[in-house]
Design an enzyme around this catalytic site. Structure first.
Site, PDB file in Angstrom:
ATOM      1  N   THR A 125      -5.942  -3.101   0.479  1.00  0.00           N
ATOM      2  CA  THR A 125      -4.566  -2.703   0.230  1.00  0.00           C
ATOM      3  C   THR A 125      -3.754  -3.919  -0.162  1.00  0.00           C
ATOM      4  O   THR A 125      -3.897  -4.991   0.443  1.00  0.00           O
ATOM      5  CB  THR A 125      -3.862  -2.027   1.432  1.00  0.00           C
ATOM      6  OG1 THR A 125      -2.455  -1.980   1.165  1.00  0.00           O
ATOM      7  CG2 THR A 125      -4.061  -2.743   2.752  1.00  0.00           C
ATOM      8  N   ASP A 127      -0.833  -4.134   0.485  1.00  0.00           N
ATOM      9  CA  ASP A 127       0.172  -4.286   1.540  1.00  0.00           C
ATOM     10  C   ASP A 127      -0.260  -5.235   2.661  1.00  0.00           C
ATOM     11  O   ASP A 127       0.577  -5.686   3.442  1.00  0.00           O
ATOM     12  CB  ASP A 127       0.493  -2.921   2.170  1.00  0.00           C
ATOM     13  CG  ASP A 127       1.185  -1.986   1.199  1.00  0.00           C
ATOM     14  OD1 ASP A 127       1.626  -2.469   0.140  1.00  0.00           O
ATOM     15  OD2 ASP A 127       1.273  -0.795   1.493  1.00  0.00           O
TER      16      ASP A 127
HETATM   17  O1  F6P Z   1      -1.282   1.338  -1.661  1.00  0.00           O
HETATM   18  C1  F6P Z   1      -0.143   0.968  -1.007  1.00  0.00           C
HETATM   19  C2  F6P Z   1       1.054   1.210  -1.893  1.00  0.00           C
HETATM   20  O2  F6P Z   1       0.984   0.407  -3.048  1.00  0.00           O
HETATM   21  C3  F6P Z   1       2.369   1.005  -1.154  1.00  0.00           C
HETATM   22  O3  F6P Z   1       2.782  -0.325  -1.141  1.00  0.00           O
HETATM   23  C4  F6P Z   1       3.291   1.905  -1.925  1.00  0.00           C
HETATM   24  O4  F6P Z   1       4.361   2.346  -1.131  1.00  0.00           O
HETATM   25  C5  F6P Z   1       2.413   3.042  -2.290  1.00  0.00           C
HETATM   26  O5  F6P Z   1       1.101   2.555  -2.313  1.00  0.00           O
HETATM   27  C6  F6P Z   1       2.737   3.691  -3.605  1.00  0.00           C
HETATM   28  O6  F6P Z   1       1.894   4.762  -3.764  1.00  0.00           O
HETATM   29  P1  F6P Z   1       1.718   5.595  -5.085  1.00  0.00           P
HETATM   30  O7  F6P Z   1       0.838   4.819  -6.003  1.00  0.00           O
HETATM   31  O8  F6P Z   1       1.068   6.859  -4.635  1.00  0.00           O
HETATM   32  O9  F6P Z   1       3.075   5.793  -5.668  1.00  0.00           O
END
Ligand code: F6P
Length: 341
Positions: A125, A127
């Site tokens: 991730t 994050d």
């Molecule tokens: O994978 C984590 C993340 O990038 C978060 O930081 C973010 O809030 C989310 O995914 C965004 O998700 P999506 O790609 O589904 O909009």
């Protein structure tokens, strides 16, 4: 053994490096066979597969995204989801699974492990919020992308005497904001772990302009003002119950401009932070995770996640990755605060 591999959740740079590490070592050293499941847990749920061979994984190390595709499918939210996965694994002759993912994907892997599916987890991730590993791959690349962007924003902010608010990803953990802000001398970093005072932010902005500097404020998408709520994009939830974030940067720019009189603009880095080729650090980390994952599988060490502890690749209980989020410690945030304003 015949081993299935899947990548789930938000993609990140380095996923293909893990797949390459697993498949190349798995075939060359152990003689395993591999099946790729497409689009996260949707693959085993619907029997969507693709072959993974020495040939089609050889050159994928620097490739961003995932050759397997990804999704946020939650089999525990689908009627007979677990039974369907077990049936499809049996039909494809799969002995075990390697699941590469974050909080949600590894949460599903943990539950399936308890239900008798042989599984090894690999933490990914941008994050960096998974517990029991010092870093997840994807994070370093994402921070580097943000730093390059912020370095560029400094010069245009300065030319126009503007405050620039840079919104980066991070729902509940401010790792990307903290590291990118520290690495690019931001005037202030705002993270979900510490509710922020708008007055204090405005004071930092004013003090920067007084010194002749145009401030850059880095804010995580999940940051919350002391007198307000998290800003969400809309009311929809994904299959794991997460809200869609984004908007706090624009709210802050408007509030700062209204309170200080200094022109303020927002830049939302969004999915740029997840795209493209992995950094060298992430290529090495993801590769080492892949190599350890296939060793763990070959030794039958099920229910484990590979993890970075110091400079070593360890194996930890899968459940320990998701039993709590790894958030930014206030003492670490305090280190960055010295440079605010
Ligand atoms: O994978 C984590 C993340 O990038 C978060 O930081 C973010 O809030 C989310 O995914 C965004 O998700 P999506 O790609 O589904 O909009």
């Amino acid at each position: 053994m015949r081993i299935g591999i899947l990548t789930g959740g938000g993609d990140c740079p380095g996923l293909n490096a893990v797949i390459r590490g697993v498949v190349q070592k798995g075939i060359k050293e152990y003689g395993h066979e591999f099946v790729g499941f497409r689009d996260g847990w949707k693959g085993p749920l619907e029997g969507l597969t693709m072959p993974l061979t020495l040939e089609n994984t050889r050159d994928i190390l620097p490739l961003g995204g995932t050759i397997l595709g990804s999704s946020r499918t939650n089999p525990f939210k689908i009627d007979n989801g677990v039974e369907r996965i077990k049936e499809n694994l049996a039909a494809a002759g799969i002995d075990a699974l390697i699941a590469i993912g974050g909080e949600d994907t590894l949460g599903v892997a943990t539950k399936l492990d308890a239900l008798g599916v042989k599984v090894i987890g690999v933490p990914k991730t941008i994050d960096n919020d998974l517990n029991n590993t010092d870093y997840t791959f994807g994070f370093d690349t994402s921070v580097n992308i943000a730093v390059e962007a912020i370095d560029r924003l400094h010069t245009t902010a300065q030319s126009h005497h503007r405050a620039l608010i840079v919104e980066v990803m991070g729902r509940h953990a401010g790792w990307i904001a903290l590291h990118s802000g520290m690495a690019s001398s931001a005037a202030c970093v705002l993270i979900p772990e510490v509710k922020f005072s708008l007055d204090k932010v405005c004071a930092y902005v004013n003090s920067c302009f007084e010194k002749g500097q145009a401030p850059i404020i880095v804010i995580a998408e999940g940051a919350i003002p002391q007198d307000g709520d998290m800003v969400i994009k809309d009311q929809t939830l994904d299959a794991f119950g997460h809200v869609k974030l984004s908007g706090i940067g624009e709210w802050l720019a408007q509030s700062v401009e209204a309170k200080t009189g200094h022109e303020s603009r927002t830049v939302v880095l969004g999915h740029v932070q997840r795209g493209g080729t992995p950094s060298a650090f992430d290529r090495v980390l993801a590769t080492r995770f892949g190599l350890m994952a296939i060793t763990a599988a070959s030794e039958g060490d099920w229910g484990k996640m590979v993890a970075l502890h110091g400079t070593s690749i360890a194996r930890v209980p899968l459940a320990s990755a998701t039993d709590k989020l790894k958030t930014v410690d206030p003492s670490l945030y305090a280190e960055a605060e010295v440079f605010f304003g």
